[in-house]
Design a protein around this motif. Sequence first.
Motif, PDB file in Angstrom:
ATOM      1  N   LEU A 145      -1.541  -5.376  -0.550  1.00  0.00           N
ATOM      2  CA  LEU A 145      -1.009  -5.714   0.779  1.00  0.00           C
ATOM      3  C   LEU A 145      -1.756  -6.881   1.430  1.00  0.00           C
ATOM      4  CD1 LEU A 145       0.890  -4.691   3.202  1.00  0.00           C
ATOM      5  CD2 LEU A 145      -1.128  -3.537   4.000  1.00  0.00           C
ATOM      6  N   ALA A 169       6.008  -4.664   2.236  1.00  0.00           N
ATOM      7  CA  ALA A 169       5.155  -4.176   1.149  1.00  0.00           C
ATOM      8  C   ALA A 169       5.218  -2.665   1.044  1.00  0.00           C
ATOM      9  CB  ALA A 169       3.720  -4.628   1.369  1.00  0.00           C
ATOM     10  N   TYR A 170       6.351  -2.090   1.453  1.00  0.00           N
ATOM     11  CA  TYR A 170       6.439  -0.623   1.479  1.00  0.00           C
ATOM     12  C   TYR A 170       6.380  -0.003   0.088  1.00  0.00           C
ATOM     13  CZ  TYR A 170       8.383   4.015   2.157  1.00  0.00           C
ATOM     14  OH  TYR A 170       8.572   5.371   2.140  1.00  0.00           O
ATOM     15  N   THR A 183      14.799  -2.071  -5.223  1.00  0.00           N
ATOM     16  CA  THR A 183      13.722  -2.848  -4.605  1.00  0.00           C
ATOM     17  C   THR A 183      12.385  -2.504  -5.234  1.00  0.00           C
ATOM     18  OG1 THR A 183      14.955  -2.814  -2.553  1.00  0.00           O
ATOM     19  CG2 THR A 183      12.653  -3.434  -2.419  1.00  0.00           C
ATOM     20  N   ARG A 184      12.184  -1.216  -5.491  1.00  0.00           N
ATOM     21  CA  ARG A 184      10.906  -0.790  -6.056  1.00  0.00           C
ATOM     22  C   ARG A 184      10.710  -1.293  -7.482  1.00  0.00           C
ATOM     23  NH1 ARG A 184      10.832   5.432  -3.694  1.00  0.00           N
ATOM     24  NH2 ARG A 184      11.002   4.800  -1.521  1.00  0.00           N
ATOM     25  N   ARG A 198       8.590 -11.583   4.250  1.00  0.00           N
ATOM     26  CA  ARG A 198       8.756 -10.137   4.112  1.00  0.00           C
ATOM     27  C   ARG A 198       9.205  -9.771   2.695  1.00  0.00           C
ATOM     28  NH1 ARG A 198      13.351  -7.593   7.739  1.00  0.00           N
ATOM     29  NH2 ARG A 198      14.543  -8.759   6.205  1.00  0.00           N
ATOM     30  N   GLU A 226       4.312  -5.988   6.765  1.00  0.00           N
ATOM     31  CA  GLU A 226       3.805  -4.747   6.169  1.00  0.00           C
ATOM     32  C   GLU A 226       4.936  -3.899   5.599  1.00  0.00           C
ATOM     33  OE1 GLU A 226      -0.203  -4.236   8.921  1.00  0.00           O
ATOM     34  OE2 GLU A 226       1.589  -3.087   9.383  1.00  0.00           O
ATOM     35  N   ILE A 227       6.036  -3.826   6.363  1.00  0.00           N
ATOM     36  CA  ILE A 227       7.195  -3.058   5.892  1.00  0.00           C
ATOM     37  C   ILE A 227       7.721  -3.638   4.575  1.00  0.00           C
ATOM     38  CG2 ILE A 227       9.674  -3.025   6.396  1.00  0.00           C
ATOM     39  CD1 ILE A 227       8.370  -0.510   7.318  1.00  0.00           C
ATOM     40  N   GLU A 252       3.921  -6.392  11.396  1.00  0.00           N
ATOM     41  CA  GLU A 252       4.574  -5.137  10.982  1.00  0.00           C
ATOM     42  C   GLU A 252       5.759  -5.402  10.071  1.00  0.00           C
ATOM     43  OE1 GLU A 252       3.739  -2.007  14.634  1.00  0.00           O
ATOM     44  OE2 GLU A 252       5.325  -3.480  14.876  1.00  0.00           O
ATOM     45  N   ARG A 270       1.883  -1.994  -2.370  1.00  0.00           N
ATOM     46  CA  ARG A 270       0.923  -1.493  -1.384  1.00  0.00           C
ATOM     47  C   ARG A 270      -0.532  -1.867  -1.681  1.00  0.00           C
ATOM     48  NH1 ARG A 270       2.180   3.431   1.916  1.00  0.00           N
ATOM     49  NH2 ARG A 270       4.343   3.540   1.315  1.00  0.00           N
TER      50      ARG A 270
END
Lengths: 288, 234
Positions: free
Chosen positions: B110, B101-102, B74-75, B147, B98-99, B95, B107
Amino acid sequence: MNSLFFMYLTNGIVMGIIFALSALGVSLIVGIMNVINFAHGELYIFAGYISYILSVKLGISFYFAIPIAILTIFIIGILIEESLIKPTYGNDMYSLIITFILSIVLQNFALLVFGPFPNKPPNWISGATNMFGLFRYGNQRLVSCLAAIGIIIIVFLLIKKTWFGKTIRAVSQDRETASLMGIDTSKVNMLSFGLGCAIAGAAGVVLAPIFPVTPLAGVEISLIAFIILVIGGMGSLWGCIIGGLIIGIVQSFGAAYISSGYKDIFGFIILILVLFIRPSGLFGRKAL
Amino acid sequence: MLEVQNIDIYRGETQILWDVSFRINQKEIVAILGANGAGKSTLIASILGLLHPVSGKIIFRENDISKISSHAITRMGIACVPEGRHIFQDMTVLENLEIGAYSKRARPSLNKNIKWVFDLFPIMNERKNQLGGTLSGGEQQMLAIGRALMSKPDLLLLDELSLGLAPKITIDLLKTIETLRDENTTILLVEQNVEMALNHCDRSYILETGKISIEGTAQELMSNDHIRKAYMGI
């Protein structure tokens, strides 16, 4: 209604909050990892012992002794997770048995090293406060209660407001999807197990001045924590707070108006009632 | 962009995918189509690192990702809209985004990405403080797409986009997907609904009992007799 009633009520609330704190760590770990940590009570007493040794034997002020004790338990928690819990992922029964055995090992370790006698770190504060002109209540209990409230608030803020908290909640709700968001779930497991243990440790240092630690003191704490866990609903943090308060208040009134000899049975009676009415617990959902 | 080379995948003892190969080029919508149990979800799981191939390679931008764990993949810039959406029910819409964009690459942007998602799906802005579990099916699908987009992925995987949605909503979402492609996101669509998918993709592969049986452009497959008979009922 007399001043005694309010004293029992105050005592119940103070004890309830302290119980809630001691159940919070177990609940957190159950909610995130589905692992029931039976060694919770032992980590609690170890924190008590560490703060006792630091403050009584080494003469360190409790301002330093407390964070050192909590940090030590956090690290011990991480080591336990990495060495014992990690190999059991995917089989909840193995982790249950391992933590149960760990609790027995730690109890005997404490017996061997610290001896069977109660040990107690010095009180943080002496004297008693006059409560609304009705009765006098020990300052140490009040301060411990305030400290417990402070720790509970910190834990809630951590979980509701920070990135770490968001990842914890994501993992507890849906582990696989969380990993698809780029979250390293085994790292979250490690840290949240450490956090759960650190909360047990925090409860230990806060309570040790009130209830001196013995090698077996952890059993009672574990037992109450598990009752609260089931009453509140597995893994629910609000359930912990409400469950803790219910147990604290009922124990206090039960001991006062029925018999202090039956103090421990009241928790179980409530447990059975709750299981009859709401088997999943008051806040029973599998999410934080 | 993504090249799958001769992978064999097992779930437990059972072999699900047999010598599967395909490729996705940059800025393309590729559809993998097939019936229930053909192995489509398994294919997605193996790209995402939830399953690892016994043999063969999965190359993403010159790196072999077939042995990497899912969070690391994913990264690297692959995001997924999982089958059944899997949004975090007890977290708010905001939320959930936001998750998404972990990962570290997402980040810093965001807030920009949240605005981007709200522009794509204005309803998400209205619902941003609502819990994910209270959204309707179509809204949940939008949230799941939003998301996934929050990580600003180079490759977006969509698993069964149409599942449980009204056809009109699915078509609207597919149009959004086409817009995303034009904005330079590469898309892999995995679908049971063959006709709908072929109308909105560039190229396609048909997966039958764990093997790629037919491949071609959308136009070629739409005029293929076997596909018309087996999947479109014509």
